[in-house]
Design an enzyme around this catalytic site. Structure first.
Site, mmCIF file in Angstrom:
data_model
loop_
_atom_site.group_PDB
_atom_site.id
_atom_site.type_symbol
_atom_site.label_atom_id
_atom_site.label_comp_id
_atom_site.label_asym_id
_atom_site.label_seq_id
_atom_site.Cartn_x
_atom_site.Cartn_y
_atom_site.Cartn_z
ATOM 1 N N PHE A 42 -34.259 -56.310 17.817
ATOM 2 C CA PHE A 42 -35.107 -55.246 18.395
ATOM 3 C C PHE A 42 -34.339 -53.986 18.809
ATOM 4 C CE2 PHE A 42 -38.533 -58.357 20.291
ATOM 5 C CZ PHE A 42 -39.087 -58.497 19.034
ATOM 6 N N SER A 45 -41.240 -53.518 16.161
ATOM 7 C CA SER A 45 -41.655 -53.838 17.515
ATOM 8 C C SER A 45 -41.113 -52.829 18.523
ATOM 9 C CB SER A 45 -41.161 -55.224 17.927
ATOM 10 O OG SER A 45 -41.749 -56.228 17.151
ATOM 11 N N ASN A 92 -31.934 -60.748 8.520
ATOM 12 C CA ASN A 92 -31.654 -59.758 9.559
ATOM 13 C C ASN A 92 -31.500 -60.440 10.906
ATOM 14 O OD1 ASN A 92 -33.748 -58.756 11.766
ATOM 15 N ND2 ASN A 92 -34.959 -59.543 10.049
ATOM 16 N N ASN A 143 -46.985 -52.936 17.105
ATOM 17 C CA ASN A 143 -46.404 -54.258 17.381
ATOM 18 C C ASN A 143 -45.472 -54.141 18.581
ATOM 19 O OD1 ASN A 143 -44.233 -56.259 17.180
ATOM 20 N ND2 ASN A 143 -45.099 -56.839 15.202
ATOM 21 N N GLY A 159 -42.714 -62.682 1.984
ATOM 22 C CA GLY A 159 -42.381 -62.858 0.573
ATOM 23 C C GLY A 159 -43.364 -62.262 -0.410
ATOM 24 N N LYS A 200 -48.449 -62.489 16.523
ATOM 25 C CA LYS A 200 -47.637 -62.741 15.314
ATOM 26 C C LYS A 200 -46.749 -63.955 15.557
ATOM 27 C CE LYS A 200 -44.482 -60.530 12.062
ATOM 28 N NZ LYS A 200 -43.963 -59.242 11.582
ATOM 29 N N GLY A 259 -46.402 -64.741 8.752
ATOM 30 C CA GLY A 259 -45.726 -64.745 10.003
ATOM 31 C C GLY A 259 -44.467 -63.893 9.917
ATOM 32 N N ASN A 260 -43.589 -64.231 10.808
ATOM 33 C CA ASN A 260 -42.321 -63.515 10.943
ATOM 34 C C ASN A 260 -41.280 -64.101 9.967
ATOM 35 O OD1 ASN A 260 -40.289 -61.868 12.259
ATOM 36 N ND2 ASN A 260 -41.720 -61.818 13.982
ATOM 37 N N SER A 318 -40.018 -63.216 16.841
ATOM 38 C CA SER A 318 -38.737 -62.756 16.298
ATOM 39 C C SER A 318 -37.663 -63.761 16.690
ATOM 40 C CB SER A 318 -38.370 -61.377 16.847
ATOM 41 O OG SER A 318 -39.066 -60.413 16.124
ATOM 42 N N ASN A 320 -34.495 -63.282 16.747
ATOM 43 C CA ASN A 320 -33.219 -62.653 17.107
ATOM 44 C C ASN A 320 -33.112 -62.214 18.559
ATOM 45 O OD1 ASN A 320 -32.218 -62.833 14.397
ATOM 46 N ND2 ASN A 320 -33.717 -61.252 13.887
ATOM 47 N N THR A 321 -34.141 -62.493 19.349
ATOM 48 C CA THR A 321 -34.059 -62.282 20.790
ATOM 49 C C THR A 321 -34.093 -63.675 21.407
ATOM 50 O OG1 THR A 321 -35.154 -60.132 20.680
ATOM 51 C CG2 THR A 321 -35.227 -61.259 22.800
ATOM 52 N N ASP A 361 -40.697 -49.363 10.316
ATOM 53 C CA ASP A 361 -40.817 -48.134 11.101
ATOM 54 C C ASP A 361 -40.916 -48.524 12.580
ATOM 55 O OD1 ASP A 361 -41.199 -45.586 12.007
ATOM 56 O OD2 ASP A 361 -43.191 -45.322 11.125
ATOM 57 N N LYS A 362 -39.779 -48.916 13.126
ATOM 58 C CA LYS A 362 -39.778 -49.483 14.485
ATOM 59 C C LYS A 362 -40.211 -48.471 15.537
ATOM 60 C CE LYS A 362 -36.227 -53.049 13.911
ATOM 61 N NZ LYS A 362 -36.852 -54.259 14.440
ATOM 62 N N TYR A 394 -42.531 -56.342 3.707
ATOM 63 C CA TYR A 394 -41.426 -55.454 4.041
ATOM 64 C C TYR A 394 -40.285 -55.632 3.029
ATOM 65 C CZ TYR A 394 -37.539 -53.420 6.819
ATOM 66 O OH TYR A 394 -36.462 -52.701 7.255
ATOM 67 N N SER A 395 -39.730 -56.871 2.928
ATOM 68 C CA SER A 395 -38.482 -57.071 2.182
ATOM 69 C C SER A 395 -38.559 -56.620 0.724
ATOM 70 C CB SER A 395 -38.066 -58.542 2.232
ATOM 71 O OG SER A 395 -37.855 -58.933 3.561
HETATM 72 C C1 LIG Z 1 -34.985 -55.682 8.884
HETATM 73 C C2 LIG Z 1 -36.211 -56.339 9.410
HETATM 74 C C3 LIG Z 1 -36.654 -56.010 10.675
HETATM 75 C C4 LIG Z 1 -37.813 -56.610 11.185
HETATM 76 N N1 LIG Z 1 -38.233 -56.257 12.433
HETATM 77 C C5 LIG Z 1 -39.394 -56.774 12.907
HETATM 78 C C6 LIG Z 1 -39.908 -56.382 14.167
HETATM 79 O O1 LIG Z 1 -39.336 -55.535 14.866
HETATM 80 N N2 LIG Z 1 -41.056 -56.957 14.606
HETATM 81 C C7 LIG Z 1 -41.739 -57.894 13.861
HETATM 82 O O2 LIG Z 1 -42.792 -58.363 14.286
HETATM 83 N N3 LIG Z 1 -41.279 -58.269 12.649
HETATM 84 C C8 LIG Z 1 -40.144 -57.735 12.160
HETATM 85 N N4 LIG Z 1 -39.676 -58.119 10.931
HETATM 86 C C9 LIG Z 1 -40.417 -59.169 10.170
HETATM 87 C C10 LIG Z 1 -41.363 -58.573 9.154
HETATM 88 O O3 LIG Z 1 -42.368 -57.816 9.780
HETATM 89 C C11 LIG Z 1 -42.018 -59.678 8.323
HETATM 90 O O4 LIG Z 1 -42.774 -60.490 9.192
HETATM 91 C C12 LIG Z 1 -41.031 -60.559 7.594
HETATM 92 O O5 LIG Z 1 -39.945 -59.807 7.112
HETATM 93 C C13 LIG Z 1 -41.683 -61.289 6.411
HETATM 94 O O6 LIG Z 1 -42.192 -60.370 5.472
HETATM 95 P P1 LIG Z 1 -41.381 -59.965 4.126
HETATM 96 O O7 LIG Z 1 -40.929 -61.237 3.474
HETATM 97 O O8 LIG Z 1 -42.356 -59.209 3.293
HETATM 98 O O9 LIG Z 1 -40.246 -59.134 4.580
HETATM 99 C C14 LIG Z 1 -38.512 -57.548 10.404
HETATM 100 C C15 LIG Z 1 -38.070 -57.870 9.120
HETATM 101 C C16 LIG Z 1 -36.934 -57.277 8.621
HETATM 102 C C17 LIG Z 1 -36.481 -57.644 7.229
#
Ligand SMILES: Cc1cc2nc3c(=O)[nH]c(=O)nc-3n(C[C@H](O)[C@H](O)[C@H](O)COP(=O)(O)O)c2cc1C
Length: 347
Positions: free
Chosen positions: A114, A85, A110, A138, A288, A208, A236-237, A172, A174-175, A64-65, A309-310
């Site tokens: 952002f 974030s 992914n 976040n 995970g 984070k 973590g991330n 993250s 990806n930035t 939920d960005k 999340y995943s």
């Molecule tokens: C599609 C996607 C978008 C994400 N966007 C963010 C983000 O904007 N900020 C952040 O801190 N983490 C972001 N994450 C990371 C998740 O918050 C989490 O740290 C990471 O996916 C590991 O948890 P999981 O294995 O349960 O997914 C994102 C993850 C996914 C899959």
């Protein structure tokens, strides 16, 4: 899997992952997703930062960005929800496709970068919601920003009054260059500036980090957090690594990997962090988590709270109740009357 979600999944799993995510947000907004009406087992209640939560299972950032559905997400049964974030300015993120399901591996890659509606849009939504439940905010930096730390200061100052905790996401992948903010000097400067900016609003400040952190990185990160009396670390991330066991044809897509293939790597990073933190402040384990056993492993490795999340991508909202039930059974099996008694027992 609950029947209603099995039907929804038949449809959603055929769509591109980002389109399916958009529909999930719309479904939550429209109230199509059932609430979890079952009271949580008493053993799952946790105290953190002076608050009591009904359970330690949280929704991680990224779902939920733009703070569109924090209260609907809480109603799915999460004990806490993290939005973001959030970046100061709206930005489109990377070109699509940028979100991939690794179905065979129960993983996700992914490279969103952002995408978001920016600070003002998120702020106006947060201002309108009732201050109930436990909602973390976040924050991140715009891709084109010349002073990234200033972006965290801008977002932190504006959003702290609406946050139950505030997270500086410096991990993250990806930035480009964002993870450099985890370096000792940069991190200390960033966190100090955010702390100074939010002195008027006493909200727990959390950082984070990447699950790819080396022992040397963790020495620096934890030293900075201890020096500045930071309130918590999320470990973590997503990871830039690719375990050799990945079976999906999508495994070589660029971006951060999450979901089941990240579980052991992130739990190991959590354990290494916990040894250094030595209970000075709470840790949030993320990466995970798709079962009560996976959540329990994070708790035993030092996490007071857990996020995911995943796994939601594959199992949908019924997952939350399943994890809570399994976790309560595991605590009872091992004679723990509460989650807090199990925190760090594997260290
Ligand atoms: C599609 C996607 C978008 C994400 N966007 C963010 C983000 O904007 N900020 C952040 O801190 N983490 C972001 N994450 C990371 C998740 O918050 C989490 O740290 C990471 O996916 C590991 O948890 P999981 O294995 O349960 O997914 C994102 C993850 C996914 C899959």
């Amino acid at each position: 899997m609950a029947t209603w979600y099995a039907l929804a999944d038949l449809f959603l799993s055929r769509l591109d992952a980002e389109t399916a995510h958009g529909l999930a947000i719309q479904g939550l907004k429209s109230g199509w997703v059932p609430r979890d009406r079952h009271p949580d087992p008493r053993s799952l209640a946790v105290q953190v930062w002076g608050r009591e939560l009904a359970n330690p299972i949280g929704l991680a950032a990224g779902f939920d960005k733009n703070a569109e559905v924090p209260d609907r997400a809480l109603a799915m049964g999460f004990g806490l929800v993290e939005i973001g974030s959030v970046t100061p300015k709206p930005q489109p993120g990377n070109p699509r496709p940028r979100l991939f399901r690794l179905r065979e591996d129960h993983g996700v890659i992914n490279r969103m970068g952002f995408p978001g509606k920016g600070l003002d849009a998120t702020l106006s939504r947060l201002r309108r919601r009732p201050r109930t439940g436990f909602v973390g905010v976040n924050i991140g930096a715009n891709k084109e920003s010349l002073d990234r730390a200033a972006d965290y200061v801008t977002c932190g100052r504006a959003l702290a009054p609406y946050a139950d905790y505030l997270v500086c996401n410096v991990s993250s992948p990806n930035t480009p260059g964002l993870r450099n903010l985890q370096g000792r000097t940069q991190l200390a400067d960033l966190l100090k500036r955010v702390q100074d900016a939010i002195t008027a609003t006493p909200v727990p400040l959390v950082v984070k980090i990447a699950p790819d952190a080396t022992d040397g990185d963790l020495d620096d990160i934890v030293a900075v957090c201890r020096e500045l009396s930071i309130d918590g670390i999320i470990v973590g991330n997503t990871t830039l690594s690719r375990p050799p066991s990945l079976a999906s044809s999508r495994r070589s897509e660029a971006g951060g990997l999450s979901g089941r293939p990240l579980a052991s790597l992130s739990t190991d990073a959590l354990r290494r962090t916990a040894r250094r933190v030595d209970r000075q402040f709470p840790l949030i384990g993320c990466g995970g988590v798709d079962s009560g056993a996976a959540a329990y492993a994070k708790i035993r490795a030092g996490a007071s709270l857990v996020q995911l999340y995943s796994a939601l991508v594959f199992e949908g909202p019924p997952l939350v109740r399943r994890i809570k039930g399994e976790l309560a059974s595991l605590l009872a099996r091992d004679g723990f009357l509460s989650v807090s008694r199990a925190v760090g027992t594997d260290l």
